[in-house]
Design an enzyme around this catalytic site. Structure first.
Site, PDB file in Angstrom:
ATOM      1  CE1 TYR A   1      -4.358 -18.943 -29.704  1.00  0.00           C
ATOM      2  CE2 TYR A   1      -3.666 -18.984 -27.393  1.00  0.00           C
ATOM      3  CZ  TYR A   1      -4.556 -19.368 -28.401  1.00  0.00           C
ATOM      4  OH  TYR A   1      -5.606 -20.166 -28.100  1.00  0.00           O
TER       5      TYR A   1
ATOM      6  CE  LYS B   1      -3.480  -5.763   2.438  1.00  0.00           C
ATOM      7  NZ  LYS B   1      -3.322  -4.321   2.713  1.00  0.00           N
TER       8      LYS B   1
HETATM    9  C1  PLP Z   1      -2.086  -4.112   3.298  1.00  0.00           C
HETATM   10  C2  PLP Z   1      -1.964  -3.285   4.497  1.00  0.00           C
HETATM   11  C3  PLP Z   1      -0.890  -3.464   5.378  1.00  0.00           C
HETATM   12  C4  PLP Z   1       0.260  -4.392   5.093  1.00  0.00           C
HETATM   13  O1  PLP Z   1       1.089  -3.828   4.104  1.00  0.00           O
HETATM   14  P1  PLP Z   1       2.439  -4.569   3.629  1.00  0.00           P
HETATM   15  O2  PLP Z   1       3.060  -3.574   2.727  1.00  0.00           O
HETATM   16  O3  PLP Z   1       2.011  -5.802   2.926  1.00  0.00           O
HETATM   17  O4  PLP Z   1       3.222  -4.863   4.847  1.00  0.00           O
HETATM   18  C5  PLP Z   1      -0.903  -2.735   6.542  1.00  0.00           C
HETATM   19  N1  PLP Z   1      -1.904  -1.877   6.831  1.00  0.00           N
HETATM   20  C6  PLP Z   1      -2.933  -1.669   5.994  1.00  0.00           C
HETATM   21  C7  PLP Z   1      -4.003  -0.708   6.372  1.00  0.00           C
HETATM   22  C8  PLP Z   1      -2.999  -2.351   4.798  1.00  0.00           C
HETATM   23  O5  PLP Z   1      -4.023  -2.133   3.976  1.00  0.00           O
END
Ligand code: PLP
Length: 406
Positions: free
Chosen positions: A285, A37
């Protein structure tokens, strides 16, 4: 066209090696749903998803339908879970690209049903994964509304329940009572789902920390086995070579990692210009840095618009010719200034590691004291910026091209 010298190298060998190590930790209890994702945590989903599918990930998890479509185009055979629900207007693409949606509301079911009817799909042809909220109050159906949702699914013949899952809030806190409570709620939900005579093929729970902690793999997979389902864990961060430290609820760090993971992403740029300044000269800045002695500064063509966190102003560092160079003054939108006073032979065009590793000997300096490999990780940047490495990685902006490397 990308001609500014700022880019991220995504290492295939490291991603595959992390994946194989995690697969070994998961076996024999669980298969892996590789979470890609948020553009594979900023690593580029169209680069990483095919590599992970090829390496044997049983599922890929994406944020959105849009991301799912991009992955489907490169991974024609992969099982793709859309993890963040479903919006009106996305339901036809879900069916067309054979994505599996996460659902937990009657609206989700209604959208899919209409799309299935428009296509005159045969019964039991649209798979869905139902998310159970076992204690995060985020996505998912609570136990109180579970039976109502199951009734809706039963009333819509085109759809079927292919998977059931939940997500833990505190898996890196090993003695958190939250974990036991959530596991118990999940067991309760699975019992009710079986009693309602649904038989999902897949049951999944847990993230990188759940997998690396290992304690819950056996009980969760036993639970899945009890219902003749296959069990999956869903690592994301660990695939990319990072992991949150394990802690006790009192904050004390405890367990070592069972495997050594390697950061997959190297973030690089080049020196744009050099200048010498006298004591008393202000930098950047707000003139937040004023030289107390003669200094040599290097200008980097990277700023917060590229995702370099502005909190690294006067606090972070980068690697130049195998040495650490401190960020001086504020990180600006497109530019950052680093102190190279103590680094020999710096030249315009030299490669700089924002995240990555370098040794001075690589740059022709005599080995010895300078032969050691220095590293800057997303974890370092997170510590400096007061955030988590997830955010550092995801924040690297679209302006930075991702390049797959061997
Ligand atoms: C993002 C997510 C994961 C993975 O989590 P990590 O901490 O990156 O391993 C797993 N399950 C769900 C539902 C998530 O949203």
């Amino acid at each position: 066209m990308h001609t500014r010298p700022i880019w991220a190298e995504i290492s295939r060998p490291r991603l595959i090696s992390n994946f194989k190590k995690l697969q070994a930790v998961a076996a024999p209890h669980a298969g892996l749903l590789a979470v890609v994702k948020a553009d594979a945590y900023g690593h580029g989903v169209t680069i990483c998803a095919p590599w992970l599918a090829e390496a044997g990930a049983e599922w890929l998890g994406v944020t959105s339908v849009e991301e799912g479509v991009a992955v489907r185009r490169r991974c024609p055979q992969a099982r793709i879970l859309v993890m963040c629900g479903l919006w009106p207007g996305e339901e036809d693409a879900v069916l067309e690209y054979k994505l599996v949606p996460t659902i937990w509301t009657v609206q989700h079911i209604a959208l899919l049903t209409r799309a299935a009817e428009r296509r005159k799909l045969s019964p039991q042809s649209v798979p869905m994964h139902l998310e159970i909220d076992t204690g995060m109050s985020r996505q998912g159906v609570g136990l109180d509304e579970l039976l109502a949702i199951l009734d809706r699914i039963r009333a819509t013949p085109a759809l079927y329940l292919d998977g059931v899952f939940t997500h833990f809030s505190s898996p890196e806190i090993l003695d958190s009572p939250q974990n036991d409570a959530q596991q118990q709620h999940f067991a309760e939900a699975l019992g009710r789902i079986a009693t309602a005579r649904f038989h999902p093929t897949w049951i999944h729970a847990g993230n990188s920390s759940t997998l690396l902690a290992r304690d819950r793999l056996a009980p969760l997979s036993a639970l899945a086995r009890q219902y003749n389902a296959k069990f999956l864990v869903r690592p994301g961060l660990a695939l990319y070579g990072y992991a949150l430290p394990f802690v006790q609820i009192d904050g004390v760090q405890t367990r070592e990692m069972p495997v050594a993971l390697e950061p997959v992403l190297r973030w690089k740029t080049r020196i744009a210009a050099l200048r010498a300044i006298e004591a008393g000269t202000a930098v950047g800045y707000g003139a937040t840095f004023v030289a107390t002695q003669t200094m040599r500064l290097a200008l980097l063509p990277v700023g917060y618009a590229d995702g370099l966190n502005r909190r690294l102003s006067n606090c972070g560092s980068v690697l130049v010719r195998g040495h650490r160079a401190a960020i001086v003054g504020r990180v600006s939108m497109d530019l950052t200034i680093v102190d190279v006073s103590q680094i020999p032979d710096v030249a315009v065009g030299d490669e700089v590691a924002l995240i990555g590793e370098q040794s001075a000997s690589q740059f022709g300096e005599q080995a010895g004291a300078n032969g050691t490999m220095l590293r800057v990780t997303a974890e370092d940047q997170a510590r400096w910026a007061g955030t988590i490495c997830y955010e550092i990685l995801c924040a690297i902006s679209v302006r930075v091209p991702r390049v797959g490397v061997e």
